[in-house]
Design an enzyme around this catalytic site. Structure first.
Site, mmCIF file in Angstrom:
data_model
loop_
_atom_site.group_PDB
_atom_site.id
_atom_site.type_symbol
_atom_site.label_atom_id
_atom_site.label_comp_id
_atom_site.label_asym_id
_atom_site.label_seq_id
_atom_site.Cartn_x
_atom_site.Cartn_y
_atom_site.Cartn_z
ATOM 1 N N ARG A 15 26.660 33.095 27.839
ATOM 2 C CA ARG A 15 26.129 32.284 28.925
ATOM 3 C C ARG A 15 24.592 32.300 28.877
ATOM 4 N NH1 ARG A 15 29.197 35.105 33.836
ATOM 5 N NH2 ARG A 15 28.929 36.845 32.427
ATOM 6 N N LYS A 75 23.354 38.734 32.439
ATOM 7 C CA LYS A 75 23.797 40.138 32.505
ATOM 8 C C LYS A 75 22.611 41.066 32.719
ATOM 9 C CE LYS A 75 27.557 41.143 32.035
ATOM 10 N NZ LYS A 75 28.630 41.137 33.044
ATOM 11 N N TYR A 94 22.669 39.469 37.258
ATOM 12 C CA TYR A 94 23.671 40.469 37.640
ATOM 13 C C TYR A 94 23.162 41.833 37.180
ATOM 14 C CZ TYR A 94 27.306 36.863 38.327
ATOM 15 O OH TYR A 94 28.040 35.798 38.777
ATOM 16 N N HIS A 96 24.846 45.110 38.741
ATOM 17 C CA HIS A 96 25.942 46.077 38.961
ATOM 18 C C HIS A 96 25.431 47.513 38.790
ATOM 19 C CE1 HIS A 96 28.994 43.013 39.442
ATOM 20 N NE2 HIS A 96 28.493 42.398 38.398
ATOM 21 N N GLU A 118 24.931 39.926 42.440
ATOM 22 C CA GLU A 118 26.198 40.345 43.051
ATOM 23 C C GLU A 118 26.054 40.807 44.497
ATOM 24 O OE1 GLU A 118 24.751 41.852 40.493
ATOM 25 O OE2 GLU A 118 24.591 44.002 40.864
ATOM 26 N N ILE A 178 39.784 34.364 46.376
ATOM 27 C CA ILE A 178 39.262 33.314 45.488
ATOM 28 C C ILE A 178 40.080 33.270 44.197
ATOM 29 C CG2 ILE A 178 37.225 32.435 44.294
ATOM 30 C CD1 ILE A 178 36.612 32.655 47.212
ATOM 31 N N VAL A 179 40.204 34.411 43.523
ATOM 32 C CA VAL A 179 40.924 34.439 42.236
ATOM 33 C C VAL A 179 42.370 33.994 42.438
ATOM 34 C CG1 VAL A 179 41.850 35.971 40.437
ATOM 35 C CG2 VAL A 179 39.475 36.231 41.177
ATOM 36 N N ASP A 198 49.682 38.505 50.048
ATOM 37 C CA ASP A 198 48.419 39.048 50.561
ATOM 38 C C ASP A 198 48.767 39.861 51.819
ATOM 39 O OD1 ASP A 198 45.220 37.898 50.047
ATOM 40 O OD2 ASP A 198 45.611 39.195 51.764
ATOM 41 N N SER A 220 52.312 40.984 51.496
ATOM 42 C CA SER A 220 52.258 41.988 50.424
ATOM 43 C C SER A 220 52.618 43.361 50.987
ATOM 44 C CB SER A 220 50.834 42.023 49.840
ATOM 45 O OG SER A 220 50.717 43.084 48.933
ATOM 46 N N VAL A 267 43.424 40.578 36.773
ATOM 47 C CA VAL A 267 42.029 40.106 36.876
ATOM 48 C C VAL A 267 41.185 41.162 37.593
ATOM 49 C CG1 VAL A 267 40.555 38.198 37.635
ATOM 50 C CG2 VAL A 267 42.919 37.743 37.009
ATOM 51 N N ALA A 268 41.812 41.919 38.469
ATOM 52 C CA ALA A 268 41.081 42.925 39.250
ATOM 53 C C ALA A 268 40.718 44.166 38.435
ATOM 54 C CB ALA A 268 41.909 43.328 40.466
ATOM 55 N N ASP A 270 38.277 44.850 36.706
ATOM 56 C CA ASP A 270 36.876 45.282 36.824
ATOM 57 C C ASP A 270 36.662 46.200 38.021
ATOM 58 O OD1 ASP A 270 37.321 43.194 38.613
ATOM 59 O OD2 ASP A 270 35.267 42.448 38.486
ATOM 60 N N ALA A 299 37.979 42.395 31.126
ATOM 61 C CA ALA A 299 37.131 42.650 32.302
ATOM 62 C C ALA A 299 36.091 41.551 32.521
ATOM 63 C CB ALA A 299 36.451 44.001 32.154
HETATM 64 N N1 LIG Z 1 38.302 40.162 35.089
HETATM 65 C C1 LIG Z 1 37.354 39.288 35.351
HETATM 66 O O1 LIG Z 1 36.751 38.709 34.458
HETATM 67 C C2 LIG Z 1 37.003 38.969 36.777
HETATM 68 C C3 LIG Z 1 36.210 37.861 37.087
HETATM 69 C C4 LIG Z 1 35.952 37.567 38.432
HETATM 70 C C5 LIG Z 1 36.475 38.396 39.450
HETATM 71 N N2 LIG Z 1 37.225 39.501 39.094
HETATM 72 C C6 LIG Z 1 37.815 40.404 40.093
HETATM 73 O O2 LIG Z 1 38.961 39.828 40.692
HETATM 74 C C7 LIG Z 1 39.230 40.523 41.904
HETATM 75 C C8 LIG Z 1 39.521 39.533 43.022
HETATM 76 O O3 LIG Z 1 38.338 38.839 43.358
HETATM 77 P P1 LIG Z 1 38.292 37.726 44.505
HETATM 78 O O4 LIG Z 1 36.966 37.051 44.371
HETATM 79 O O5 LIG Z 1 39.506 36.893 44.479
HETATM 80 O O6 LIG Z 1 38.309 38.625 45.822
HETATM 81 P P2 LIG Z 1 38.646 38.128 47.309
HETATM 82 O O7 LIG Z 1 38.024 39.112 48.215
HETATM 83 O O8 LIG Z 1 38.334 36.680 47.463
HETATM 84 O O9 LIG Z 1 40.242 38.273 47.402
HETATM 85 C C9 LIG Z 1 40.904 39.483 47.394
HETATM 86 C C10 LIG Z 1 42.181 39.330 48.206
HETATM 87 O O10 LIG Z 1 42.960 40.526 48.029
HETATM 88 C C11 LIG Z 1 43.657 40.699 49.238
HETATM 89 N N3 LIG Z 1 44.251 42.034 49.308
HETATM 90 C C12 LIG Z 1 43.682 43.227 49.635
HETATM 91 N N4 LIG Z 1 44.604 44.210 49.586
HETATM 92 C C13 LIG Z 1 45.772 43.630 49.212
HETATM 93 C C14 LIG Z 1 47.089 44.108 48.978
HETATM 94 N N5 LIG Z 1 47.392 45.390 49.149
HETATM 95 N N6 LIG Z 1 48.026 43.225 48.595
HETATM 96 C C15 LIG Z 1 47.745 41.920 48.422
HETATM 97 N N7 LIG Z 1 46.519 41.399 48.630
HETATM 98 C C16 LIG Z 1 45.556 42.248 49.027
HETATM 99 C C17 LIG Z 1 42.604 40.410 50.310
HETATM 100 O O11 LIG Z 1 43.194 40.180 51.575
HETATM 101 C C18 LIG Z 1 41.940 39.164 49.708
HETATM 102 O O12 LIG Z 1 42.536 37.970 50.184
HETATM 103 C C19 LIG Z 1 37.983 41.384 42.145
HETATM 104 O O13 LIG Z 1 38.236 42.703 41.726
HETATM 105 C C20 LIG Z 1 36.942 40.757 41.253
HETATM 106 O O14 LIG Z 1 35.927 41.682 40.895
HETATM 107 C C21 LIG Z 1 37.472 39.791 37.799
#
Ligand SMILES: NC(=O)c1ccc[n+]([C@@H]2O[C@H](COP(=O)([O-])OP(=O)(O)OC[C@H]3O[C@@H](n4cnc5c(N)ncnc54)[C@H](O)[C@@H]3O)[C@@H](O)[C@H]2O)c1
Length: 374
Positions: A15, A75, A94, A96, A118, A178-179, A198, A220, A267-268, A270, A299
């Protein structure tokens, strides 16, 4: 202001922090932009594109750091860049910090002004410079999942959308932020049957209203997850608890309840991952298999699609970058609460609580620092 855009040198980072369109905007505000040669190449922008937009190309990274008052990056700086950073130089990127003690100490020593993407935060607590990357990763997740569900890639050998007369695949999305929302939308578009879980009931209500008919929502909890994984073909982990490690919603012993060839895209990862067996992987070697279950745990997923990610990131960063360039960081941060929260390290002092706590460093009151510069 004199702005510098170095080429990203972190492994596999394609990027770039400013596009030619961004350069043109900066020029409109009478700023001077220096771009390192080939900085935009990985995202599809040539040096000629930047020159046409009004930038000056510099051959080396040393020259870019040497001349710029504000460095815009993607980065965090890596070790070979530390010594290039000048006292009082503004770095907008970024960082971190909470994940690197070495970087934190290096930036303190360089006495730079470190404004971290961030931690720029809106009033509603959303993180505008993280959202675009979550959108990219969310939309990629079903695409990667679909790929690894193919038999040659060790998946179950099932097509997400099925075909007329054959049922589609089942996709389970853990987390409807969001994801998760973007992942569900794309999986539904592929024709899969999607369940989003959720813990936030209001969020589930919203999703229920806006999602197509092949997406259902469910609370959830351990019971529901344990049931759903038995029939899921693709499971996408998208849970976040701000500032904490992700909870392990799927533990090692639950893998045996899944069908062989099930694909997990965590995806989580990270934030430690919401699937116990997920460990961070890279784009070179994205998957591994445990108990016949394929794990995809890259990640930095957006790194695989730099053409899209660069535009998504710079759409969000540019208005802030222009504000910083027009006013200088002191006035911009004094007038804009969102930007002020991005300040992490200022002139050798840690001003962001999360960073001070992470490395047991003294926290300097930001207002004192701002006053000193007023
Ligand atoms: N791997 C990658 O390249 C990459 C890229 C971008 C984001 N991410 C990661 O993806 C993850 C999600 O990001 P986001 O922007 O969607 O976050 P977000 O805060 O928009 O959404 C997270 C959701 O998880 C829910 N949640 C919490 N505990 C829960 C449970 N026990 N069961 C079900 N849902 C639950 C929350 O209510 C929320 O709606 C983050 O860890 C972020 O760092 C990873």
């Amino acid at each position: 202001m004199i702005i510098g855009v170095p080429k990203e040198i972190k492994n596999n980072e394609n990027r770039v922090a400013l596009t030619p369109a961004g350069v043109a905007e900066m020029k409109k505000h009478n700023h001077t932009v220096y771009v390192q040669a080939t900085a935009g190449m990985g995202s599809g922008f040539s040096d000629e594109d930047y020159v046409a937009a009004g930038a000056v190309i510099l051959p080396t990274i040393e020259e870019v750091y040497g001349i710029a008052e504000m460095i815009i990056k993607v980065k965090e700086p890596i070790a070979s860049e530390y010594n290039l950073i000048k006292e009082g130089q503004l770095l907008f990127t970024y960082f971190h910090f909470a994940s690197s003690e070495e970087l934190t100490h290096a930036m303190i020593e360089r006495k730079a002004i470190c404004l971290a993407y961030e931690t720029v935060e809106k009033k509603d607590r959303s993180l505008p410079l993280l959202i675009p990357m979550s959108e990219v990763a969310g939309r990629m997740a079903p695409q990667e999942g679909a790929k690894y569900l193919e038999k040659p890639l060790k998946g179950r050998g099932i097509l997400l959308g099925g075909v007329p007369g054959v049922k589609p695949a089942e996709v389970l999305v853990l987390g409807g932020g969001i994801v998760g929302t973007q992942a569900a939308k794309i999986a539904a578009g592929f024709g899969a049957r999607v369940t989003i879980m959720d813990i936030n009931l209001n969020r589930l209500r919203e999703l229920d209203d806006i999602m197509p008919a092949n997406v259902v929502t469910q609370m959830s909890n351990h019971y529901n997850i344990k049931e759903a994984i038995k029939t899921a073909d693709l499971i996408i982990g998208a849970v976040l608890i701000p500032g904490a490690k992700a909870p392990h919603l799927i533990t090692r012993d639950m893998l045996k309840d899944m069908k062989p060839g099930t694909v997990l895209v965590d995806v989580a990862v990270d934030q430690g991952g919401c699937i116990e067996t997920c460990k961070p992987t890279t784009h070179e070697n994205p998957t591994f298999i445990i108990d016949d279950v394929v794990h995809y745990c890259v990640a930095n997923m957006p790194g695989a699609v730099p053409f899209t990610s660069t535009l998504a990131l710079t759409n969000a960063t540019l208005p802030y970058a222009i504000m910083l360039a027009n006013k200088g960081w002191q006035a911009a941060c004094a007038q804009n609460d969102e930007l002020r929260l991005g300040l992490n390290v200022v002139n050798g002092e840690v001003v962001y609580k999360g960073v001070a706590d992470a490395w047991n460093l003294p926290l300097t009151n930001l207002s004192n620092v701002m006053e000193a510069y007023a």
